[in-house]
Motif scaffolding. Structure first.
Motif, PDB file in Angstrom:
ATOM      1  N   ALA A  69      28.692 -46.701  17.283  1.00 31.01           N
ATOM      2  CA  ALA A  69      29.302 -45.764  17.829  1.00 31.01           C
ATOM      3  C   ALA A  69      29.067 -46.096  19.346  1.00 31.01           C
ATOM      4  N   SER A  70      30.408 -46.171  20.109  1.00 32.07           N
ATOM      5  CA  SER A  70      30.265 -46.461  21.708  1.00 32.07           C
ATOM      6  C   SER A  70      29.979 -44.730  22.052  1.00 32.07           C
ATOM      7  N   ILE A  71      29.501 -44.872  23.377  1.00 35.07           N
ATOM      8  CA  ILE A  71      29.353 -43.633  23.898  1.00 35.07           C
ATOM      9  C   ILE A  71      30.552 -42.987  24.229  1.00 35.07           C
ATOM     10  N   ALA A  72      31.540 -43.398  24.378  1.00 32.71           N
ATOM     11  CA  ALA A  72      32.921 -42.852  24.415  1.00 32.71           C
ATOM     12  C   ALA A  72      33.364 -42.092  22.997  1.00 32.71           C
ATOM     13  N   GLU A  73      33.078 -42.962  21.876  1.00 28.36           N
ATOM     14  CA  GLU A  73      33.312 -42.124  20.768  1.00 28.36           C
ATOM     15  C   GLU A  73      32.238 -41.238  20.421  1.00 28.36           C
ATOM     16  N   VAL A  74      31.260 -41.335  20.912  1.00 25.35           N
ATOM     17  CA  VAL A  74      30.386 -39.929  20.611  1.00 25.35           C
ATOM     18  C   VAL A  74      30.963 -38.782  21.532  1.00 25.35           C
ATOM     19  N   PHE A  75      31.418 -38.823  22.896  1.00 25.86           N
ATOM     20  CA  PHE A  75      32.074 -38.082  23.491  1.00 25.86           C
ATOM     21  C   PHE A  75      33.381 -37.599  22.647  1.00 25.86           C
ATOM     22  N   ARG A  76      34.065 -38.663  22.127  1.00 23.02           N
ATOM     23  CA  ARG A  76      35.296 -38.264  21.528  1.00 23.02           C
ATOM     24  C   ARG A  76      35.100 -37.140  20.455  1.00 23.02           C
ATOM     25  N   GLN A  77      33.887 -37.165  19.877  1.00 16.43           N
ATOM     26  CA  GLN A  77      33.615 -36.616  18.354  1.00 16.43           C
ATOM     27  C   GLN A  77      33.101 -35.473  18.720  1.00 16.43           C
ATOM     28  N   ASN A  78      32.082 -35.427  19.468  1.00 13.97           N
ATOM     29  CA  ASN A  78      31.242 -34.174  20.051  1.00 13.97           C
ATOM     30  C   ASN A  78      30.811 -34.359  21.441  1.00 13.97           C
ATOM     31  N   THR A  79      31.213 -33.711  22.179  1.00 14.18           N
ATOM     32  CA  THR A  79      31.107 -33.541  23.528  1.00 14.18           C
ATOM     33  C   THR A  79      29.469 -33.394  24.003  1.00 14.18           C
ATOM     34  N   MET A  80      29.119 -32.225  23.522  1.00 15.66           N
ATOM     35  CA  MET A  80      27.613 -32.007  23.415  1.00 15.66           C
ATOM     36  C   MET A  80      26.544 -32.987  23.153  1.00 15.66           C
ATOM     37  N   ALA A  81      26.928 -33.756  21.889  1.00 15.65           N
ATOM     38  CA  ALA A  81      26.211 -34.733  21.690  1.00 15.65           C
ATOM     39  C   ALA A  81      26.230 -36.019  22.503  1.00 15.65           C
ATOM     40  N   GLY A  82      27.403 -36.209  23.136  1.00 14.54           N
ATOM     41  CA  GLY A  82      27.672 -37.248  24.285  1.00 14.54           C
ATOM     42  C   GLY A  82      26.699 -36.889  25.357  1.00 14.54           C
ATOM     43  N   VAL A  83      26.688 -35.616  25.811  1.00 18.69           N
ATOM     44  CA  VAL A  83      26.004 -35.244  26.979  1.00 18.69           C
ATOM     45  C   VAL A  83      24.569 -35.434  26.794  1.00 18.69           C
ATOM     46  N   VAL A  84      24.046 -35.106  25.487  1.00 15.62           N
ATOM     47  CA  VAL A  84      22.534 -35.402  25.162  1.00 15.62           C
ATOM     48  C   VAL A  84      22.208 -36.758  24.894  1.00 15.62           C
ATOM     49  N   THR A  85      23.170 -37.575  24.614  1.00 17.30           N
ATOM     50  CA  THR A  85      22.760 -39.089  24.376  1.00 17.30           C
ATOM     51  C   THR A  85      22.852 -39.514  25.757  1.00 17.30           C
TER      52      THR A  85
END
Length: 86
Positions: A42-58
């Motif tokens: 998963a790219s960072i954009a995909e992580v943000f698309r699926q779970n914004t908080m997980a994207g921020v933590v990543t």
């Protein structure tokens, strides 16, 4: 360049790389643990698309880990220098 500046430069480069690699591994494991669909692919954009908080933590893991690596390298150097002066 004096030895003190050279020591700082080495600590920044080595600590930053070591921290960055450690952070990349931690971020990938975090994404897999959270349950993002594509896991390690998963790219960072995909992580943000699926779970914004997980994207921020990543992103926080990826951004903060090189700083932690530099801090750790500086502490190790200071500890080594103190031991040499005793």
């Amino acid at each position: 360049m004096n030895s003190r500046a050279r020591a700082w430069l080495v600590d920044i480069v080595v600590g930053g790389i070591a921290g960055g690699l450690t952070g990349a591994i931690a971020a990938v494991n975090f994404v897999i643990f959270i349950g993002i669909d594509d896991g390690y692919e998963a790219s960072i954009a995909e992580v943000f698309r699926q779970n914004t908080m997980a994207g921020v933590v990543t992103v926080a893991i990826l951004g903060f880990s090189p700083v932690c690596g530099v801090v750790a390298a500086r502490r190790l150097r200071r500890k080594r220098e103190r031991r040499e002066t005793l």
